[in-house]
Design a protein around this motif. Structure first.
Motif, PDB file in Angstrom:
ATOM      1  N   ARG A  82       0.833  -1.209   0.000  1.00 12.34           N
ATOM      2  CA  ARG A  82       0.000   0.000   0.000  1.00 12.34           C
ATOM      3  C   ARG A  82       0.864   1.255   0.000  1.00 12.34           C
ATOM      4  NH1 ARG A  82      -4.692   0.276   4.368  1.00 12.34           N
ATOM      5  NH2 ARG A  82      -5.284  -1.545   3.114  1.00 12.34           N
ATOM      6  N   ALA A  83       1.911   1.266   0.812  1.00 15.48           N
ATOM      7  CA  ALA A  83       2.818   2.425   0.840  1.00 15.48           C
ATOM      8  C   ALA A  83       3.515   2.589  -0.506  1.00 15.48           C
ATOM      9  CB  ALA A  83       3.847   2.251   1.955  1.00 15.48           C
ATOM     10  N   TRP A  84       3.910   1.483  -1.125  1.00 15.84           N
ATOM     11  CA  TRP A  84       4.529   1.516  -2.451  1.00 15.84           C
ATOM     12  C   TRP A  84       3.616   2.214  -3.457  1.00 15.84           C
ATOM     13  CZ3 TRP A  84       8.760   0.486  -5.403  1.00 15.84           C
ATOM     14  CH2 TRP A  84       8.578   0.157  -6.750  1.00 15.84           C
ATOM     15  N   ARG A  85       2.357   1.793  -3.492  1.00 18.17           N
ATOM     16  CA  ARG A  85       1.407   2.389  -4.442  1.00 18.17           C
ATOM     17  C   ARG A  85       1.159   3.854  -4.128  1.00 18.17           C
ATOM     18  NH1 ARG A  85      -1.341  -2.424  -3.288  1.00 18.17           N
ATOM     19  NH2 ARG A  85      -2.862  -1.281  -2.009  1.00 18.17           N
ATOM     20  N   ARG A  86       1.006   4.171  -2.848  1.00 18.88           N
ATOM     21  CA  ARG A  86       0.696   5.547  -2.466  1.00 18.88           C
ATOM     22  C   ARG A  86       1.821   6.495  -2.845  1.00 18.88           C
ATOM     23  NH1 ARG A  86       2.481   8.171   1.583  1.00 18.88           N
ATOM     24  NH2 ARG A  86       3.101   6.303   2.747  1.00 18.88           N
ATOM     25  N   ILE A  87       3.048   6.122  -2.551  1.00 13.10           N
ATOM     26  CA  ILE A  87       4.175   7.021  -2.851  1.00 13.10           C
ATOM     27  C   ILE A  87       4.329   7.207  -4.356  1.00 13.10           C
ATOM     28  CG2 ILE A  87       6.689   7.261  -2.709  1.00 13.10           C
ATOM     29  CD1 ILE A  87       6.492   5.814   0.043  1.00 13.10           C
ATOM     30  N   LEU A  88       4.247   6.123  -5.118  1.00  9.10           N
ATOM     31  CA  LEU A  88       4.380   6.258  -6.567  1.00  9.10           C
ATOM     32  C   LEU A  88       3.249   7.085  -7.150  1.00  9.10           C
ATOM     33  CD1 LEU A  88       5.526   2.716  -7.798  1.00  9.10           C
ATOM     34  CD2 LEU A  88       6.932   4.722  -7.272  1.00  9.10           C
ATOM     35  N   THR A  89       2.035   6.887  -6.636  1.00 11.51           N
ATOM     36  CA  THR A  89       0.873   7.590  -7.190  1.00 11.51           C
ATOM     37  C   THR A  89       0.878   9.064  -6.823  1.00 11.51           C
ATOM     38  OG1 THR A  89      -0.448   5.563  -7.044  1.00 11.51           O
ATOM     39  CG2 THR A  89      -1.650   7.626  -7.276  1.00 11.51           C
ATOM     40  N   VAL A  90       1.149   9.369  -5.569  1.00  6.60           N
ATOM     41  CA  VAL A  90       1.078  10.762  -5.090  1.00  6.60           C
ATOM     42  C   VAL A  90       2.311  11.552  -5.496  1.00  6.60           C
ATOM     43  CG1 VAL A  90       0.960  12.227  -3.043  1.00  6.60           C
ATOM     44  CG2 VAL A  90      -0.437  10.150  -3.172  1.00  6.60           C
ATOM     45  N   GLU A  91       3.479  10.985  -5.264  1.00 13.72           N
ATOM     46  CA  GLU A  91       4.719  11.723  -5.514  1.00 13.72           C
ATOM     47  C   GLU A  91       5.163  11.646  -6.978  1.00 13.72           C
ATOM     48  OE1 GLU A  91       5.988  13.598  -3.172  1.00 13.72           O
ATOM     49  OE2 GLU A  91       4.484  12.855  -1.748  1.00 13.72           O
TER      50      GLU A  91
END
Length: 339
Positions: free
Chosen positions: A294-303
């Motif tokens: 989940r953190a992987w997806r969030r960082i790639l998507t947001v940042e």
């Protein structure tokens, strides 16, 4: 590589997904799978931005060009250009069910015109030295699949085609959206298996709804090859076992290893002005089911969409995964000591 080996495992052409960045990512996970471009219409290839549309990285090989069209002379001309660019195969789409495809008289609606498809395939085969192949459905609308599939295959075989990738569903062109056509019509794997039994001299590749390498291995007992689409895209880590399990060579490529292999390509593309998100969007499912996904997806998507985003975003996302997995291991160790 023998033709049956080349097609033993492949990743489906998927519109808006299997672009050149996606294909390079998939190649970091498997060196043996056959990759396909998104479908390109003959009109786009002949009259559009050819350099951009046909460009691919040498690391992608073996990679096939998929064309959409029905006019034999245009198909031949587009195939010639694809061969000149270095594609290892040219494939004709006789399976896409979108409205745009129907209005252009190509894609799944061509299941109704097997002789026209055969004429186009003959023209392409005469124009190029690389293999020309067909990707089709088992039928459309009210067709009897046992008749429509064999009619198309036999017509194209007479034109010299020896390899067919069969999506084991009908396309219902009236009343279903393209998305629904990927799920709603029932799968008919036994018909594709039967096609191989009754046409043993042909290379038959099964496509449609195959969820895993376990399922792919089961089909490979009955057909020459299996093509994965959405499972390969949404959970690309499964590709890391393809070479070992399906081709009998090489080890498993872990997701973090794929990231390390993909990183130099991303760096080169960033230097050429490609936006990071255009490349990282294909990586979102890489750690699916793992701690930190989940953190992987969030960082790639947001940042990843921010102006000037670079490799530091991928590094931060990978660090988050690594940290989550280290924490889990530590907790397991503590639990073991307590027990």
């Amino acid at each position: 590589m023998p033709e049956f080996q080349a097609h033993r495992f492949s990743i489906a052409p998927m519109m808006d997904w299997t672009d050149r960045h996606c294909r390079v990512l998939h190649r970091t996970l498997t060196g043996r799978a056959l990759l396909y471009t998104e479908m390109l219409t003959t009109g786009a290839v002949l009259h559009g931005d050819r350099a951009r549309l046909l460009a691919f990285d040498p690391a992608e090989q073996p990679v096939a060009l998929q064309l959409g069209g029905s006019e034999p002379a245009e198909l031949a001309a587009a195939a010639r250009l694809g061969e000149a660019e270095g594609y290892a195969e040219v494939n004709l789409n006789v399976g896409c069910p979108s409205d745009r495809v129907q209005s252009g008289r190509f894609g799944a609606c061509l299941m109704r015109e097997p002789e026209l498809v055969a004429e186009g395939m003959a023209a392409m085969a005469a124009a190029v030295k690389v293999p020309v192949t067909v990707k089709c459905r088992i039928g459309v609308d009210d067709q009897d699949p046992e008749e429509s599939l064999f009619a198309l295959v036999d017509a194209c075989t007479a034109a010299g085609v020896t390899t067919f990738i069969v999506h084991a569903r009908k396309a219902l062109l009236q009343g279903l959206s393209p998305k629904e056509n990927r799920d709603v019509p029932p799968l008919n794997y036994p018909l594709v298996h039967r096609l191989k039994r009754e046409r043993p001299g042909l290379t038959i590749v099964l496509n449609g709804g195959v969820p895993s390498l376990d399922a792919a291995e089961a089909h490979l007992a009955l057909v020459d090859g299996v093509m994965l689409g959405r499972a390969a895209y949404h959970t690309p880590a499964l590709l890391g076992d393809v070479d070992r399990r399906l081709f009998g060579g090489g080890g498993t490529v872990e997701p973090a290893g794929a990231v390390a292999r993909y990183r130099p390509y991303v760096a080169r593309q960033l230097a050429q002005g490609t936006h990071l998100a255009a490349m990282t969007r294909h990586m979102l499912g890489l750690f699916h089911g793992e701690r930190g996904a989940r953190a992987w997806r969030r960082i790639l998507t947001v940042e990843g969409v921010k102006p000037g985003a670079g490799l530091e975003v991928i590094d931060a996302a990978l660090a988050a995964v690594s940290g989550a997995q280290d924490e889990r291991r530590a907790r397991s160790l503590e639990a073991g000591k307590a027990a």
